[in-house]
Scaffold this motif. Structure first.
Motif, PDB file in Angstrom:
ATOM      1  N   UNK A 555       0.829  -1.201   0.000  1.00 40.72           N
ATOM      2  CA  UNK A 555       0.000   0.000   0.000  1.00 40.72           C
ATOM      3  C   UNK A 555       0.865   1.253   0.000  1.00 40.72           C
ATOM      4  N   UNK A 556       1.970   1.230   0.752  1.00 42.86           N
ATOM      5  CA  UNK A 556       2.882   2.379   0.778  1.00 42.86           C
ATOM      6  C   UNK A 556       3.476   2.611  -0.608  1.00 42.86           C
ATOM      7  N   UNK A 557       3.776   1.519  -1.319  1.00 34.96           N
ATOM      8  CA  UNK A 557       4.358   1.640  -2.650  1.00 34.96           C
ATOM      9  C   UNK A 557       3.401   2.325  -3.618  1.00 34.96           C
ATOM     10  N   UNK A 558       2.147   1.886  -3.648  1.00 35.36           N
ATOM     11  CA  UNK A 558       1.212   2.462  -4.617  1.00 35.36           C
ATOM     12  C   UNK A 558       0.872   3.908  -4.252  1.00 35.36           C
ATOM     13  N   UNK A 559       0.785   4.217  -2.945  1.00 29.43           N
ATOM     14  CA  UNK A 559       0.507   5.600  -2.546  1.00 29.43           C
ATOM     15  C   UNK A 559       1.670   6.521  -2.892  1.00 29.43           C
ATOM     16  N   UNK A 560       2.862   5.949  -2.972  1.00 24.97           N
ATOM     17  CA  UNK A 560       4.022   6.744  -3.362  1.00 24.97           C
ATOM     18  C   UNK A 560       4.027   7.003  -4.874  1.00 24.97           C
ATOM     19  N   UNK A 561       3.572   6.026  -5.657  1.00 29.17           N
ATOM     20  CA  UNK A 561       3.669   6.126  -7.119  1.00 29.17           C
ATOM     21  C   UNK A 561       2.544   6.950  -7.742  1.00 29.17           C
ATOM     22  N   UNK A 562       1.336   6.905  -7.199  1.00 25.88           N
ATOM     23  CA  UNK A 562       0.215   7.590  -7.838  1.00 25.88           C
ATOM     24  C   UNK A 562       0.496   9.084  -8.044  1.00 25.88           C
ATOM     25  N   UNK A 563       0.928   9.849  -7.038  1.00 23.90           N
ATOM     26  CA  UNK A 563       1.190  11.273  -7.288  1.00 23.90           C
ATOM     27  C   UNK A 563       2.440  11.513  -8.142  1.00 23.90           C
ATOM     28  N   UNK A 564       3.254  10.505  -8.344  1.00 21.23           N
ATOM     29  CA  UNK A 564       4.472  10.650  -9.145  1.00 21.23           C
ATOM     30  C   UNK A 564       4.363   9.896 -10.476  1.00 21.23           C
ATOM     31  N   UNK A 565       3.145   9.591 -10.895  1.00 16.49           N
ATOM     32  CA  UNK A 565       2.925   8.800 -12.098  1.00 16.49           C
ATOM     33  C   UNK A 565       3.509   9.483 -13.332  1.00 16.49           C
ATOM     34  N   UNK A 566       3.325  10.788 -13.432  1.00 14.85           N
ATOM     35  CA  UNK A 566       3.852  11.494 -14.590  1.00 14.85           C
ATOM     36  C   UNK A 566       5.379  11.509 -14.585  1.00 14.85           C
ATOM     37  N   UNK A 567       5.973  11.653 -13.406  1.00 13.09           N
ATOM     38  CA  UNK A 567       7.435  11.680 -13.285  1.00 13.09           C
ATOM     39  C   UNK A 567       8.048  10.365 -13.752  1.00 13.09           C
ATOM     40  N   UNK A 568       7.439   9.241 -13.381  1.00 12.33           N
ATOM     41  CA  UNK A 568       7.993   7.930 -13.726  1.00 12.33           C
ATOM     42  C   UNK A 568       7.309   7.297 -14.958  1.00 12.33           C
ATOM     43  N   UNK A 569       6.392   8.041 -15.553  1.00 14.85           N
ATOM     44  CA  UNK A 569       5.665   7.547 -16.726  1.00 14.85           C
ATOM     45  C   UNK A 569       4.874   6.273 -16.416  1.00 14.85           C
ATOM     46  N   UNK A 570       4.261   6.256 -15.223  1.00 14.01           N
ATOM     47  CA  UNK A 570       3.436   5.129 -14.811  1.00 14.01           C
ATOM     48  C   UNK A 570       2.088   5.219 -15.518  1.00 14.01           C
ATOM     49  N   UNK A 571       1.686   4.126 -16.162  1.00 16.59           N
ATOM     50  CA  UNK A 571       0.406   4.137 -16.892  1.00 16.59           C
ATOM     51  C   UNK A 571      -0.715   3.486 -16.095  1.00 16.59           C
ATOM     52  N   UNK A 572      -0.374   2.593 -15.134  1.00 23.82           N
ATOM     53  CA  UNK A 572      -1.427   1.954 -14.352  1.00 23.82           C
ATOM     54  C   UNK A 572      -0.856   1.078 -13.256  1.00 23.82           C
ATOM     55  N   UNK A 573      -1.723   0.772 -12.248  1.00 24.28           N
ATOM     56  CA  UNK A 573      -1.316  -0.057 -11.109  1.00 24.28           C
ATOM     57  C   UNK A 573      -2.437  -1.024 -10.779  1.00 24.28           C
ATOM     58  N   UNK A 574      -2.065  -2.263 -10.415  1.00 21.97           N
ATOM     59  CA  UNK A 574      -3.008  -3.274  -9.931  1.00 21.97           C
ATOM     60  C   UNK A 574      -2.520  -3.757  -8.561  1.00 21.97           C
ATOM     61  N   UNK A 575      -3.440  -3.750  -7.575  1.00 21.00           N
ATOM     62  CA  UNK A 575      -3.057  -4.175  -6.225  1.00 21.00           C
ATOM     63  C   UNK A 575      -4.301  -4.445  -5.391  1.00 21.00           C
TER      64      UNK A 575
END
Length: 623
Positions: A555-575
């Motif tokens: 949960x800590x990992x996904x909460x860290x990535x969602x606001x930084x999705x544009x920075x890391x070019x994240x397109x989606x998450x499943x958890x």
């Protein structure tokens, strides 16, 4: 003889009873009367010494207008002895008189008549034959004349046709020659142009005729020449080589021998037969159970040939081995090698492991030891569990290996027939195992190299390290995470997209070993994993529910990535049975209402992403 002479003058009528001349001849012969025209009759001239009526026989007087047939060729009619000598044989030639035999007068008269008739027949037959011969010759002459006339007419017709054809051909080529002369502005005459065109046509005809002759000769040779005896062995060897290198079922002796080796080791480790059959059914389709196999090189089975050596020297880079294959499969950087066709980052893990243990990557023992120790951690645990926990059936173990170990999803239409083929081959191997034996000594040696034992085959160095440091805490960039395992370099995840590697390295710097293991690129159509644009971070053993600490890590990992999705070019998450897509879902905390959507109902805890976090990162759409 008047009848005969008359017949000669009037047309050869044969003598018969109604012939007066014939009667006279008979009477003269019967009564012995002298011929009035014979001057020697009064002197009683003797004949040839015969008595009776033959002595009185005298030649008839030749009738007027006809020559006496009894006169010699010189015309001598002297009634002397010479005349008698001439007459006697002539009568004898006509037949012997019945009077000498003592017959009656009537008989003698009949005989005399018959004698006259017989004397006339030869003369009539010869004349008739001459006339028939003359008629035949005359007919033959007419036929020859008619045939000659026919031949002359036929020759005349052929000659006229030839002249007409020559005239037509000459006219045709003269017209072409005129056209050529006109085309070149009169530089050559129409006749010269005709000659040129005729020569070209002639050469064309010659070429066609020659080509046809060569073709017919070749066909004749092909039809009549037998197969050379000395080529049979080479042909049979080539066919066997092709068949042995073509996937056509478990029939190769080399493949069966290697399968028995694999069985002896895995069975010695404690794996049940049903599970081993599933492993062999999958290995057959990956490598034909050949630890020396290199992807794209299929003509060096069960050996390290020159092409395999060259591929190894080139670091197994696909573009240096087969550029066309590299273009067809852009997600492959390092080709698959060995039994399991370890590809990309796993290729490097195998070769590094072989180097570190002093073995060769293509050795069976090295690959099985690697499979239980230094392979991708998720797969290591899967193999260990397969040893420790029987699956129950050949079908279950075959499907589990294909999906969990090889990473092929059954959602793809192309994978369903693949599973069917692997199940069929697994059943064949299972049937063959009755006569095979486990080799516990060899298995213990491999397990020792892999730092494992039969009793604890589901443990290895990496799992032990995870267990030892699980209680350690470190401060991360967004809350606290539990150190669960070793950090994993990005190149061990396969042919990953640069964006995925950048994010992965950053997360490890930020959180350390927050996951139990990680998985990256794998051949899985319809998924971002297929092109190296997704990473799975395991928060529990495969198929298990995470502990509270590991759940908090996810949960800590996904909460860290969602606001930084544009920075890391994240397109989606499943958890945890839910999903979030960049550009579609709002930014916020994972459990905040409206931020994520339901993604459960896909299947087990792995398919519902209960045991791991899936992060898609890269330019492709989220899948």
């Amino acid at each position: 003889m008047a009848g005969v002479a008359g017949g000669g003058a009037g047309g050869m009528q044969p003598p018969g009873p109604g012939s007066g001349a014939s009667d006279q001849v008979g009477q003269a012969a019967g009564k012995g009367l002298p011929d009035p025209g014979d001057t020697a009759g009064a002197t009683g001239a003797k004949g040839d010494g015969a008595t009776g009526p033959d002595q009185a026989a005298a030649p008839e007087k030749a009738p007027a207008g006809g020559a006496d047939p009894l006169v010699d060729s010189a015309g001598d009619s002297d009634p002397g002895e010479d005349s008698d000598e001439r007459i006697g044989p002539k009568l004898g030639a006509g037949g012997t008189s019945e009077a000498a035999k003592g017959g009656s007068e009537s008989d003698r008269q009949g005989v005399a008549k018959g004698a006259g008739a017989v004397a006339a027949v030869p003369a009539i037959g010869v004349g008739a034959q001459l006339m028939v011969l003359l008629m035949f010759l005359n007919w033959l002459k007419g036929m020859l004349a008619a045939l000659l006339a026919l031949l002359m007419n036929l020759w005349s017709l052929i000659w006229m046709l030839v002249l007409q054809v020559v005239k037509t051909v000459v006219g045709f080529f003269l017209s072409i020659g005129g056209a050529i002369a006109g085309a070149v502005g009169g530089a050559i005459s129409a006749f010269a142009g005709a000659v040129v065109s005729f020569g070209a046509a002639f050469l064309g005809v010659v070429a066609v005729v020659a080509g046809t002759a060569v073709l017919q000769q070749g066909n004749s040779i092909a039809q009549h020449d037998g197969v050379p005896i000395d080529c049979r062995a080479a042909t049979e060897r080539t066919v066997r080589e092709i068949d042995d290198n073509t996937e056509s079922g478990a029939t190769s002796a080399d493949m069966e021998a290697m399968a028995e080796d694999v069985y002896s080791i895995l069975a010695g480790m404690g794996m049940q037969d049903e599970n081993i059959a599933g492993v062999l059914g999958n290995f057959q389709h990956e490598s034909r159970i050949d630890p020396t196999t290199v992807e794209t090189i299929y003509n060096e089975p069960y050996e390290i040939g020159p092409r395999t050596r060259e591929a190894e020297e080139n670091g197994f880079q696909v573009e240096l081995i087969d550029a066309d294959y590299a273009a067809q499969w852009p997600a492959i950087d390092l080709v698959g090698i060995g039994l399991g066709q370890w590809t990309n980052g796993r290729n490097t893990l195998l070769t590094d492991y072989a180097e570190s243990t002093g073995g060769e990557w293509w050795e069976l023992e090295t690959q099985l030891s690697f499979m239980l120790s230094e392979d991708d951690p998720v797969r290591v645990r899967f193999v260990q569990d397969l040893i420790e926990n029987p699956s129950g059936s050949v079908e279950e173990s075959t499907e589990a290996w294909m999906v969990e170990w090889e990473g092929l999803t059954l959602d793809s239409d192309m994978n369903a027939p693949r599973l069917t083929e692997r199940l069929e081959d697994a059943d064949v191997w299972f049937a063959k195992m009755d006569g095979w034996e486990a080799d516990e000594d060899r298995a213990d040696s491999i397990l020792e190299q892999a730092e494992a034992t039969v009793d604890v085959a589901n443990q290895n160095r990496r799992t032990a390290a995870v267990q030892e440091c699980r209680t350690a805490d470190v401060n991360g960039g967004s809350g606290t995470v539990t150190q669960a395992g070793e950090q994993i370099p990005c190149d061990s995840l396969g042919a990953m997209h640069p964006d995925a590697c950048a994010m992965h390295e950053h997360l490890q710097e930020e959180f350390g070993g927050f996951f139990l293991s990680a998985g990256g690129q794998r051949n899985e159509s319809g998924s971002n994993h297929n092109n190296g644009q997704a990473i799975d971070y395991m928060m529990a053993e495969l198929g298990e529910v995470p502990s509270d600490e590991m759940y908090d890590n996810g949960t800590a990992l996904v909460n860290y990535l969602i606001p930084r999705a544009e920075e890391f070019n994240v397109s989606g998450i499943l958890w945890d049975g839910r999903k979030w897509a960049a550009g579609n879902d709002p930014v916020g905390e994972w459990h905040e209402e409206g931020v994520t959507r339901d993604a459960s109902g896909r299947g087990d805890d792995t398919q519902n992403h209960i045991d791991h976090v899936h992060v898609s990162v890269g330019p492709d759409p989220f899948m």
